[in-house]
Enzyme design. Structure first.
Site, PDB file in Angstrom:
ATOM      1  N   ASP A 186       0.814  -1.209   0.000  1.00  0.00           N
ATOM      2  CA  ASP A 186       0.000   0.000   0.000  1.00  0.00           C
ATOM      3  C   ASP A 186       0.847   1.257   0.000  1.00  0.00           C
ATOM      4  O   ASP A 186       2.050   1.231   0.292  1.00  0.00           O
ATOM      5  CB  ASP A 186      -0.895   0.021   1.241  1.00  0.00           C
ATOM      6  N   LYS A 234      -3.556   3.773  -2.813  1.00  0.00           N
ATOM      7  CA  LYS A 234      -4.702   4.615  -3.137  1.00  0.00           C
ATOM      8  C   LYS A 234      -4.381   6.044  -2.728  1.00  0.00           C
ATOM      9  O   LYS A 234      -3.875   6.303  -1.648  1.00  0.00           O
ATOM     10  CB  LYS A 234      -5.954   4.132  -2.410  1.00  0.00           C
ATOM     11  N   MET A 249      -7.943   9.536   8.761  1.00  0.00           N
ATOM     12  CA  MET A 249      -8.115  10.196   7.463  1.00  0.00           C
ATOM     13  C   MET A 249      -9.290  11.173   7.490  1.00  0.00           C
ATOM     14  O   MET A 249     -10.180  11.130   6.645  1.00  0.00           O
ATOM     15  CB  MET A 249      -8.318   9.146   6.363  1.00  0.00           C
TER      16      MET A 249
END
Length: 488
Positions: free
Chosen positions: A36, A58, A173
């Site tokens: 990731d 991402k 986040m």
């Protein structure tokens, strides 16, 4: 073909040292690693040389691989009989979608291990000087996702329970939804004056923090364009930061270092700089292919009066060859030399005293009494005597694109050259279209020793930092004392 095995591994929050022992063992055994964005790419250095590396990261504005594609790829690689590691930032079970991946593997009868990791909601506050709980400030702690699968992405939470029942809350986040979060906590009973801290890139040397209150933090974040990846911590416990802030006080905190590599072994210098708070990106990554040595040289070791080992790796390769061929090393009567201080230390670790290669002098022409031990890339640098080739050293092309992504998210302010050879590597070797010369114009340049300084000067650049001694401690101290660096 037998089915392979999958490890679903938590890489920790960023600091490469925070991965678990079991997680690192999985990385070292992998045939394929799917990693990731938030898994520190430095962990990939520990993967086997021929391991396939697949980026699944991402970003807020784009996806490289969607979750369905990641699930399918895990299954596909495992069905090929490979050991597959899914390397995920933080803990795979905390907002890491590990359940979906494990379910896909289970449906295809593929065995897997889930390896927990340290989650950023706990680690980032600690690196900012804030524990998750404290008897005087808070005995309850919650980890909450700050976005969900709704149309507008705003979390549908039990706001009253969070506002009135939880002392400290970590939102993951949460920057995009920060106004929404603050408004709802205040609306449901949390005092507007409750302290809040935003922690970006927590546990990295580039960690950034922003402090405020529920009433002010959203506007503060907007004013400075604070962005993810970040943890939003809400609670009175934030006030402990004034007393317990430790990480940001390290002497090299804020240094974002590109360390130029010439060897395949793990760098002691990188560890030293990291331990003092710096973010360290090592490049390039080298791979070695062992070659069969010249049998005539092996049979005539006793005839050489001088042996020069060009690198620590050449020391290891040479003695490994001798062991495999049952050669009694006492045949070697020569005086020993090391091409670098690390080479000299590598020989000392084997109980053999050696001098620096500079003591060999400036001999020219053939020298039948000299044996040079090293990989193919250094052969031209040592034209005298016979050459004992230990390996072929090549740049691992997979890491060029990894470096490009790392440089997008880091802001390199320091380039470290640990040897004269490293200058040539960065400026003369084909390492991709990254724009190293542009970087050298902006960054502070540090050299380990005067020989490295001279090599850099020959390329038209001046060192801003020169270590007093050619060792890692001296270079780290020189960087900490540099007056040019605007980061302090």
């Amino acid at each position: 073909m037998n089915k392979g095995h999958v490890f679903l591994v938590g890489a920790g929050p960023g600091d490469a040292g925070l991965i678990t022992v079991k997680g690192m063992e999985a990385v070292k055994s992998a045939d394929v690693i799917l990693y990731d964005r938030l898994a520190n790419p430095r962990l990939l250095e520990q993967a086997p040389a021929r391991c396939e590396l697949v980026y699944c990261g991402k970003l807020p504005d784009r996806h490289f691989l969607r979750q369905e594609a990641i699930n399918s790829l895990l299954v596909e690689k495992a069905l090929e009989g490979k050991v597959v590691v899914r390397l995920k930032g933080g803990d795979p079970g905390v907002f890491g979608r590990v359940g979906e991946e494990a379910q896909a593997l289970s449906e295809h009868g593929i065995s897997y291990d889930i390896v927990p990791g340290i989650t950023s909601g706990m680690a980032a506050p600690l690196y900012a000087g804030i524990p998750a709980t404290h008897r005087e400030f808070g005995e309850s702690f919650a980890m909450v996702t700050a976005h969900d699968k709704s149309v507008n992405g705003q979390p549908d939470l039990q706001w009253e329970s969070l506002a009135k029942g939880i002392d400290t809350i970590a939102f993951y986040m949460g920057i995009a939804n920060l106004p929404f979060i603050c408004e709802n906590l205040i609306l449901h009973g949390k005092p507007a004056a409750t302290p809040v801290i935003l922690i970006r890139w927590g546990t990295f040397g580039r960690q950034q923090t922003l402090e405020g209150t529920l009433a002010t933090i959203a506007q503060q974040a907007k004013d400075v364009k604070f962005a993810n990846p970040a943890i939003t911590l809400v609670g009175d416990i934030v006030s402990l930061r004034k007393k317990l802030d430790w990480f940001e006080k390290k002497p090299l905190f804020g240094r974002q270092v590109l360390l130029v590599r010439t060897g395949t072994n793990e760098s002691d210098l990188a560890r030293e700089l990291s331990s003092q708070g710096a973010d360290v990106i090592e490049f390039p990554r080298w791979t070695r292919i062992k070659v069969r040595p010249d049998e005539m040289i092996v049979n005539n070791l006793s005839s050489y009066e001088k042996v020069l080992f060009t690198s620590p790796e050449s020391v290891a390769d040479f003695f490994e060859d001798m062991i495999q061929r049952s050669v009694d090393i006492r045949q070697l009567k020569a005086k020993l030399y090391g091409g670098s201080s690390k080479s000299v230390r590598a020989l000392a670790d084997r109980g053999l005293l050696a001098e620096s290669a500079e003591k060999l002098g400036a001999e020219t022409g053939e020298d039948s009494s000299l044996l040079v031990v090293g990989d193919r890339s250094v052969r031209q640098e040592y034209p005298n005597g016979d050459f004992y080739e230990t390996s072929i050293k090549e740049i691992d092309g997979q890491f060029t694109c990894i470096l490009e992504r790392m440089l997008e998210e880091a802001e390199i302010n320091t380039v470290v050259f640990p040897s004269a050879a490293s200058v040539k590597v960065l400026l003369e070797e084909d390492t991709g279209s990254i724009g190293f010369r542009d970087l050298l114009e902006k960054a502070e340049l540090a050299c380990l020793g005067v020989k490295t300084q001279s090599a850099l000067r020959e390329q038209g650049y001046e060192a801003d930092v020169l270590s007093d001694k050619a060792d890692k401690e001296s270079l780290a101290a020189s960087l900490a004392q540099s007056k040019k660096w605007f980061g302090r």
